[in-house]
Scaffold this motif. Structure first.
Motif, PDB file in Angstrom:
ATOM      1  N   GLU A  96     -31.733  26.838   2.360  1.00 10.14           N
ATOM      2  CA  GLU A  96     -31.829  25.400   2.245  1.00 10.14           C
ATOM      3  C   GLU A  96     -31.802  25.038   3.601  1.00 10.14           C
ATOM      4  O   GLU A  96     -32.363  23.816   3.848  1.00 10.14           O
ATOM      5  CB  GLU A  96     -30.403  24.866   1.789  1.00 10.14           C
ATOM      6  CG  GLU A  96     -30.424  25.142   0.106  1.00 10.14           C
ATOM      7  CD  GLU A  96     -28.980  24.882  -0.566  1.00 10.14           C
ATOM      8  OE1 GLU A  96     -28.755  24.408  -1.564  1.00 10.14           O
ATOM      9  OE2 GLU A  96     -27.845  25.204   0.470  1.00 10.14           O
ATOM     10  N   LEU A  97     -31.246  25.552   4.621  1.00  7.76           N
ATOM     11  CA  LEU A  97     -31.352  25.118   6.202  1.00  7.76           C
ATOM     12  C   LEU A  97     -32.817  25.032   6.641  1.00  7.76           C
ATOM     13  O   LEU A  97     -33.403  24.088   7.157  1.00  7.76           O
ATOM     14  CB  LEU A  97     -30.321  25.814   7.060  1.00  7.76           C
ATOM     15  CG  LEU A  97     -30.443  25.715   8.428  1.00  7.76           C
ATOM     16  CD1 LEU A  97     -30.195  24.124   8.758  1.00  7.76           C
ATOM     17  CD2 LEU A  97     -29.581  26.575   9.242  1.00  7.76           C
ATOM     18  N   ASP A 101     -35.668  24.990   4.790  1.00  5.51           N
ATOM     19  CA  ASP A 101     -36.252  24.022   4.235  1.00  5.51           C
ATOM     20  C   ASP A 101     -36.090  22.579   4.745  1.00  5.51           C
ATOM     21  O   ASP A 101     -37.263  21.869   4.750  1.00  5.51           O
ATOM     22  CB  ASP A 101     -35.975  24.129   2.555  1.00  5.51           C
ATOM     23  CG  ASP A 101     -36.583  25.101   2.022  1.00  5.51           C
ATOM     24  OD1 ASP A 101     -37.384  25.960   2.609  1.00  5.51           O
ATOM     25  OD2 ASP A 101     -36.067  25.760   0.703  1.00  5.51           O
ATOM     26  N   SER A 102     -34.864  22.504   4.948  1.00  6.14           N
ATOM     27  CA  SER A 102     -34.587  20.887   5.404  1.00  6.14           C
ATOM     28  C   SER A 102     -35.197  20.692   6.874  1.00  6.14           C
ATOM     29  O   SER A 102     -35.633  19.885   7.210  1.00  6.14           O
ATOM     30  CB  SER A 102     -33.016  21.031   5.801  1.00  6.14           C
ATOM     31  OG  SER A 102     -32.772  19.955   6.405  1.00  6.14           O
ATOM     32  N   ARG A 110     -38.984  20.299   6.511  1.00  5.85           N
ATOM     33  CA  ARG A 110     -39.381  19.072   5.875  1.00  5.85           C
ATOM     34  C   ARG A 110     -39.571  17.858   7.104  1.00  5.85           C
ATOM     35  O   ARG A 110     -39.900  16.971   6.933  1.00  5.85           O
ATOM     36  CB  ARG A 110     -38.419  18.521   5.210  1.00  5.85           C
ATOM     37  CG  ARG A 110     -38.615  19.318   3.718  1.00  5.85           C
ATOM     38  CD  ARG A 110     -37.841  18.551   2.465  1.00  5.85           C
ATOM     39  NE  ARG A 110     -36.395  18.378   2.774  1.00  5.85           N
ATOM     40  CZ  ARG A 110     -35.567  19.357   2.333  1.00  5.85           C
ATOM     41  NH1 ARG A 110     -35.998  20.350   1.605  1.00  5.85           N
ATOM     42  NH2 ARG A 110     -34.158  19.235   2.456  1.00  5.85           N
ATOM     43  N   GLU A 111     -38.705  18.211   8.284  1.00  2.00           N
ATOM     44  CA  GLU A 111     -38.628  17.509   9.312  1.00  2.00           C
ATOM     45  C   GLU A 111     -39.533  17.771  10.474  1.00  2.00           C
ATOM     46  O   GLU A 111     -39.667  17.556  11.436  1.00  2.00           O
ATOM     47  CB  GLU A 111     -37.308  17.233   9.960  1.00  2.00           C
ATOM     48  CG  GLU A 111     -36.411  16.747   8.909  1.00  2.00           C
ATOM     49  CD  GLU A 111     -35.050  16.271   9.506  1.00  2.00           C
ATOM     50  OE1 GLU A 111     -34.817  15.247  10.401  1.00  2.00           O
ATOM     51  OE2 GLU A 111     -33.840  16.936   9.115  1.00  2.00           O
ATOM     52  N   SER A 113     -31.003  15.869   9.723  1.00  2.00           N
ATOM     53  CA  SER A 113     -30.266  15.686   8.599  1.00  2.00           C
ATOM     54  C   SER A 113     -29.408  17.028   8.675  1.00  2.00           C
ATOM     55  O   SER A 113     -28.182  16.828   8.381  1.00  2.00           O
ATOM     56  CB  SER A 113     -30.993  15.321   7.306  1.00  2.00           C
ATOM     57  OG  SER A 113     -31.677  16.508   7.099  1.00  2.00           O
ATOM     58  N   SER A 114     -29.733  18.148   8.856  1.00  2.00           N
ATOM     59  CA  SER A 114     -28.984  19.326   8.701  1.00  2.00           C
ATOM     60  C   SER A 114     -28.124  19.639   9.778  1.00  2.00           C
ATOM     61  O   SER A 114     -26.960  20.186   9.721  1.00  2.00           O
ATOM     62  CB  SER A 114     -30.090  20.792   8.706  1.00  2.00           C
ATOM     63  OG  SER A 114     -30.909  20.454  10.008  1.00  2.00           O
ATOM     64  N   GLN A 130     -25.168  17.363   8.584  1.00  4.41           N
ATOM     65  CA  GLN A 130     -24.589  17.945   7.421  1.00  4.41           C
ATOM     66  C   GLN A 130     -23.647  19.262   7.901  1.00  4.41           C
ATOM     67  O   GLN A 130     -23.122  19.745   7.180  1.00  4.41           O
ATOM     68  CB  GLN A 130     -25.495  18.408   6.421  1.00  4.41           C
ATOM     69  CG  GLN A 130     -26.337  17.029   5.621  1.00  4.41           C
ATOM     70  CD  GLN A 130     -27.513  17.464   5.047  1.00  4.41           C
ATOM     71  OE1 GLN A 130     -28.001  18.609   5.000  1.00  4.41           O
ATOM     72  NE2 GLN A 130     -28.210  16.496   4.549  1.00  4.41           N
ATOM     73  N   ARG A 142     -24.802  22.124   8.876  1.00  2.03           N
ATOM     74  CA  ARG A 142     -25.496  23.279   8.484  1.00  2.03           C
ATOM     75  C   ARG A 142     -25.504  24.354   9.634  1.00  2.03           C
ATOM     76  O   ARG A 142     -25.930  25.478   9.273  1.00  2.03           O
ATOM     77  CB  ARG A 142     -26.731  23.028   7.868  1.00  2.03           C
ATOM     78  CG  ARG A 142     -26.674  22.410   6.370  1.00  2.03           C
ATOM     79  CD  ARG A 142     -27.963  21.857   5.810  1.00  2.03           C
ATOM     80  NE  ARG A 142     -28.068  21.446   4.525  1.00  2.03           N
ATOM     81  CZ  ARG A 142     -27.825  21.860   3.459  1.00  2.03           C
ATOM     82  NH1 ARG A 142     -27.702  23.358   3.100  1.00  2.03           N
ATOM     83  NH2 ARG A 142     -27.863  21.008   2.306  1.00  2.03           N
TER      84      ARG A 142
END
Length: 448
Positions: A195-196, A198-199, A202-203, A229-230, A233, A235
């Motif tokens: 998830e990290l 991928d996040s 995406r940026e 964003s990560s 959050q 992460r």
């Protein structure tokens, strides 16, 4: 950021006058101009960091072509010449004429019109002669050669040569000038590694696996870390793999009580809190309110509830904690010789006599640390330096304390790092030889 060169000039002058540490001054400027053009911010950062890390080499060159020696120049003129020479010698994409002209413009803008001709003359001479600069001979004086070639004070070069081979010494000092990768430590408690990654992707961030630990992620091509964003959050935290390794070697188990004695900004404490999976507790301490605030910022962002902070002088024994901790991490204040590639001020501001003073301070703290370890518990001793007196000598001193024994850490290390000393409970990581900062980690267990 209207003029990245002018912003860089301000930073270089602050650092030269010892009004700020370079990484703080650079960071504050980037924070101020976080919404500025990405290319301007990147150029500003490279100009500041490059000029600072190459300062000794640059001064050597200026002194060959300036009638007035660098240390006699006015601070603003000195800073302009340094950043001008850096661009001429090391930034191929910047035309020499632009480097010269922009420095002259800044001299005039800052009220030094009378000296703008001097600035122009020195820089244009360096530009014409840059292929003919005579550097010290390795055969005649290896210390001066390494010092000037890799912008490292001679006393530090001699220090490394007294402990390592000439080739290892060159690898170490060369590594401090190489581009530094940003290393993230994935926080398992706040989402999966996938998830990290991928996040981040995406940026539009380039992501690579770390070299030593599965938690480590290298990133490049990002702009402002705090806008990710990560990051918001919780992460990840920014942490070198050498620092992660200290937490790894602690071999934390769920439910344990952990004390991090010199914690700020809290990377190791958070790494260990993450491994507790919501159980146990980490008590993270540091000397000042400012340092503990840095720690608390990271605690708040990651949202861990099994970690608490406290202002405490590590030299003072807390009787309430005597023999109560499963793990005590003691990352003592040190000379920082292993992280000079990230904190350029160290090599220019550190004095040789301070090394001896630090050993005394470290032993004061370590003497207190041993009192907190419960029978069967472990003490992790670490530094971010390359100095046997601060590292191996202190580790042997700890191993001689009643009831403590070195613990073989071989099985806790990546196969790449399973060197002989691991069996004796410690490892010295060397930049340029290992893919991380210079770092020392030792582990001892209290047997009774």
């Amino acid at each position: 950021m209207q003029n990245p060169r002018e912003s860089a000039l301000d930073v270089l002058m602050k650092v030269d006058k010892k009004e700020a540490l370079s990484h703080i001054a650079i960071g504050e400027t980037l924070e101020k101009y976080q919404f500025s053009d990405k290319k301007d911010r990147a150029f500003f950062t490279r100009l500041c960091q490059g000029t600072l890390e190459r300062r000794l080499t640059i001064d050597y060159v200026i002194n060959q072509y300036s009638k007035m020696k660098v240390n006699k120049l006015k601070p603003l003129v000195r800073a302009l010449l340094r950043m001008g020479v850096y661009q001429i010698l090391y930034l191929d994409q910047i035309p020499d004429s632009a480097a010269c002209n922009e420095c002259v413009k800044l001299a005039k803008k800052r009220g030094f019109s009378k000296l703008s001709g001097f600035v122009n003359g020195v820089l244009r001479t360096v530009s014409r002669q840059k292929e003919n600069i005579v550097f010290p001979s390795r055969e005649k004086d290896v210390v001066k050669y390494l010092s000037v070639s890799y912008s490292m004070p001679e006393w530090i070069v001699r220090h490394f040569l007294s402990n390592y081979s000439e080739q290892d010494t060159e690898n170490i000092v060369r590594s401090f000038l190489e581009p530094k990768k940003t290393t993230l430590s994935w926080m398992e408690s706040n989402g999966s590694r996938e998830e990290l990654v991928d996040s981040l992707k995406r940026e539009d961030i380039t992501v690579k696996d770390g070299e030593l630990l599965p938690e480590a992620i290298y990133i490049t091509h990002y702009d402002f870390l705090k806008r990710l964003s990560s990051f918001r959050q919780g992460r990840f935290i920014v942490q070198d793999e050498s620092s992660m390794l200290a937490g790894k070697i602690a071999d934390v188990k769920e439910g344990q009580d952990i004390l991090d004695m010199c914690s700020a900004p809290g990377g190791k404490a958070l790494y260990m809190a993450d491994k507790l999976h919501g159980t146990g507790q980490v008590l993270a301490r540091d000397l000042t309110e400012y340092k503990v605030e840095l720690l608390e910022e990271n605690m708040e962002r990651t949202g861990f509830h099994n970690i608490r902070s406290q202002v405490w002088d590590a030299r003072i024994l807390d009787e309430d904690l005597r023999e109560s901790m499963d793990v005590v991490l003691c990352d003592v204040p040190c000379s920082g010789l292993g992280i000079m590639g990230k904190k350029h001020d160290i090599k220019y501001n550190l004095e040789e006599k301070v090394l001896k003073e630090l050993v005394s301070l470290q032993r004061e703290i370590l003497k207190t640390a041993v009192a907190y370890v419960k029978p069967g518990g472990v003490l992790i001793f670490s530094t971010c330096t390359i100095n046997p007196k601060e590292n191996e000598d202190n580790y042997r001193w700890l191993a001689a304390q009643p009831g403590f024994e070195p613990e073989d850490i071989t099985s806790l290390l990546p196969e790449y790092l399973r060197i002989e000393t691991a069996k004796e409970g410690y490892i010295q990581l060397l930049p340029g030889i290992h893919p991380c900062d210079g770092f020392f980690i030792g582990k001892l267990r209290r047997m009774k």
